[in-house]
Design an enzyme around this catalytic site. Structure first.
Site, PDB file in Angstrom:
ATOM      1  N   ASP A   1       0.711  -1.221  -0.023  1.00 12.44           N
ATOM      2  CA  ASP A   1      -0.062  -0.094  -0.039  1.00 12.44           C
ATOM      3  C   ASP A   1       0.770   1.173  -0.089  1.00 12.44           C
ATOM      4  O   ASP A   1       0.705   2.280  -0.898  1.00 12.44           O
ATOM      5  CB  ASP A   1      -0.980  -0.039   1.407  1.00 12.44           C
TER       6      ASP A   1
ATOM      7  N   GLU B   1      -5.380   7.086   0.225  1.00  9.03           N
ATOM      8  CA  GLU B   1      -5.378   6.582   1.621  1.00  9.03           C
ATOM      9  C   GLU B   1      -4.556   6.404   2.568  1.00  9.03           C
ATOM     10  O   GLU B   1      -4.826   6.659   3.826  1.00  9.03           O
ATOM     11  CB  GLU B   1      -6.042   4.997   1.322  1.00  9.03           C
TER      12      GLU B   1
ATOM     13  N   ASP C   1      -6.299   5.140  -4.263  1.00  6.38           N
ATOM     14  CA  ASP C   1      -6.476   3.685  -3.318  1.00  6.38           C
ATOM     15  C   ASP C   1      -5.352   2.873  -3.949  1.00  6.38           C
ATOM     16  O   ASP C   1      -5.506   2.310  -4.930  1.00  6.38           O
ATOM     17  CB  ASP C   1      -7.749   3.242  -3.443  1.00  6.38           C
TER      18      ASP C   1
ATOM     19  N   ILE D   1      -3.742   0.086  -2.875  1.00  2.73           N
ATOM     20  CA  ILE D   1      -4.398  -1.277  -2.869  1.00  2.73           C
ATOM     21  C   ILE D   1      -5.722  -1.323  -2.207  1.00  2.73           C
ATOM     22  O   ILE D   1      -6.027  -1.140  -1.099  1.00  2.73           O
ATOM     23  CB  ILE D   1      -3.569  -2.225  -2.063  1.00  2.73           C
ATOM     24  N   ASP D   2      -6.782  -1.482  -3.098  1.00  5.63           N
ATOM     25  CA  ASP D   2      -8.165  -1.174  -2.854  1.00  5.63           C
ATOM     26  C   ASP D   2      -8.657  -2.946  -2.664  1.00  5.63           C
ATOM     27  O   ASP D   2      -7.931  -3.712  -3.383  1.00  5.63           O
ATOM     28  CB  ASP D   2      -9.004  -0.666  -3.760  1.00  5.63           C
TER      29      ASP D   2
ATOM     30  N   THR E   1      -7.744  -4.570   0.483  1.00  7.01           N
ATOM     31  CA  THR E   1      -6.375  -5.018   0.920  1.00  7.01           C
ATOM     32  C   THR E   1      -6.650  -6.799   1.563  1.00  7.01           C
ATOM     33  O   THR E   1      -5.881  -7.437   1.527  1.00  7.01           O
ATOM     34  CB  THR E   1      -5.834  -4.231   2.094  1.00  7.01           C
TER      35      THR E   1
ATOM     36  N   ASP F   1     -12.436   4.903  -2.935  1.00  7.40           N
ATOM     37  CA  ASP F   1     -12.960   3.533  -3.094  1.00  7.40           C
ATOM     38  C   ASP F   1     -13.977   3.506  -4.227  1.00  7.40           C
ATOM     39  O   ASP F   1     -14.551   2.358  -4.619  1.00  7.40           O
ATOM     40  CB  ASP F   1     -13.674   3.130  -1.769  1.00  7.40           C
TER      41      ASP F   1
END
Ligand code: A3P
Ligand code: MG
Length: 357
Positions: free
Chosen positions: A49, A72, A137, A139-140, A142, A298
């Site tokens: 991330d 994020e 984001d 890593i959406d 996670t 998101d």
């Protein structure tokens, strides 16, 4: 005189930046420990991330230095943990696109570890209704990433609160737009075996998909939602996490709509991309608590990609998602994404089951 397509430069930089960050996340994904930083947390975070956020912000700052960024993650945890910070720096400094031309467009590598931390913290904009704001984001999904499932690298450009460009990289979805809707990745989560797709859209210009290949500057293929006339044959997707979307309400909604296929549970904005290319039809996200506010990173890219592919996206009240009120979708509740022709019908049943009418 030829006129460049609107936002063509923003689109190209966003696509390349997402591709480069996706390479970094794949390296972490294939490491069995998956770089978890806080495993017990309800919203876990990994070294992927932080690394992906640093690489994307570096590309944005090089190309669009005036733009705001709502991302994020923040670097505070890394500033107080030198070992963690240097682990991420090792990843960031060794990840690049194969094409040196593409790498040059992104401004090349991050100069040093301290600059990396500062870049991560440039994602702290409050967002809002005016000017150019990127939502990121890194890593959406996670939790999907940690389970070895679906996840996405998501970047979108808002102008005065309106989404103009959306790019979603899904390293574990098949490239083939006609592949069946499933969150299952089997044992081969790599480009070489046909996985990894990049969804993109520019407002007014339609939505596309293309392989998430390294530094590929080629055009994408147009995608569109599947025309459905009979809801009974529709398929819908929702979160894997029951804490993110109410799965018993969605089952009641599906039953009332006459949908017989079981829901497909998939992490991340891969759901938006999947319905936009007609692999599925409907995406329902039903609030599990009154207090949770959805985050703009998101949804911004997915909202545009679905609408440009012929869909409608609203919240459970029937209002369009409002990305101009800050870092969260504070004035919305849940998400209903469906082909234009059936959205009103789906919304009607959602409101009936949720007691909103
Ligand atoms: N109570 C909640 N309701 C809805 N979404 C939530 C939530 N708690 C966390 N989320 C968000 O759900 C996202 C994942 O969505 P999905 O369930 O569709 O995969 C998370 O993104 P991250 O994984 O980037 O943290 C997080 O932002
Ligand atoms: Mg997310």
């Amino acid at each position: 005189m030829s006129t460049a397509a609107p936002y063509s430069r923003e689109l190209q930089i966003a696509q390349l930046a997402v591709q480069r960050a996706a390479i970094l996340t794949k390296r972490v994904f294939h490491d069995s420990a998956k770089g978890t930083v806080s495993k017990s947390d309800a919203s876990p975070v990994t070294i992927g991330d932080f690394g992906a956020q640093a690489l994307i912000i570096s590309a944005l700052k090089h190309n669009f230095p005036q733009d705001q960024i709502v991302a994020e993650e923040e670097a505070a945890a890394l500033r107080s943990d030198g070992a963690l910070s240097s682990q991420i720096w090792d990843l960031v400094k060794s990840t690049s696109l194969e094409s040196s031309e593409a790498e040059g467009l992104l401004g090349g590598s991050v100069p040093d570890e301290s600059a990396m931390l500062d870049l991560i913290d440039l994602g702290n904009s409050a967002g809002g209704r005016s000017g150019r704001v990127w939502t990121l984001d890194p890593i959406d999904g996670t939790k999907g990433f940690l389970r070895g499932g679906q996840y996405a690298v998501c970047l979108a450009l808002l102008e005065d609160g309106d989404v103009k460009v959306g790019v979603i990289g899904c390293p574990n979805l098949p490239v083939d737009d006609s592949a069946p809707l499933t969150a299952d990745i089997g044992s081969n989560a790599t480009d070489a075996t046909g996985r990894g797709v990049l969804f993109s859209a520019v407002k007014g210009e339609g939505a596309t998909s293309r392989p998430l290949t390294v530094g590929d500057l080629a055009d994408g293929k147009k995608i569109s939602m599947k025309p459905i006339t009979d809801l009974a044959s529709a398929s819908f997707c929702e979160s894997v996490e029951a804490g993110h979307s109410n799965q018993s309400e969605s089952a009641q909604i599906a039953q009332k709509l006459g949908i017989t296929n079981p829901s497909v549970r998939m992490d991340s904005q891969a759901k938006y991309g999947s319905i936009a290319r007609g692999a599925g039809d409907i995406y329902l996200r039903l609030p599990t608590s009154k207090s949770y506010q959805e985050k703009i990173w998101d949804h911004a890219g997915g909202d545009l990609i679905v609408r440009e592919a012929g869909g409608e996206v609203t919240d459970t009240k029937g209002n369009r998602l409002d990305f101009g009120v800050g870092r969260t979708l504070a004035s919305n509740s849940g998400v209903i994404a469906a082909p234009k022709a059936v959205h009103a019908k789906v919304l009607d049943v959602v409101q009936e089951v949720l007691g909103l009418k």
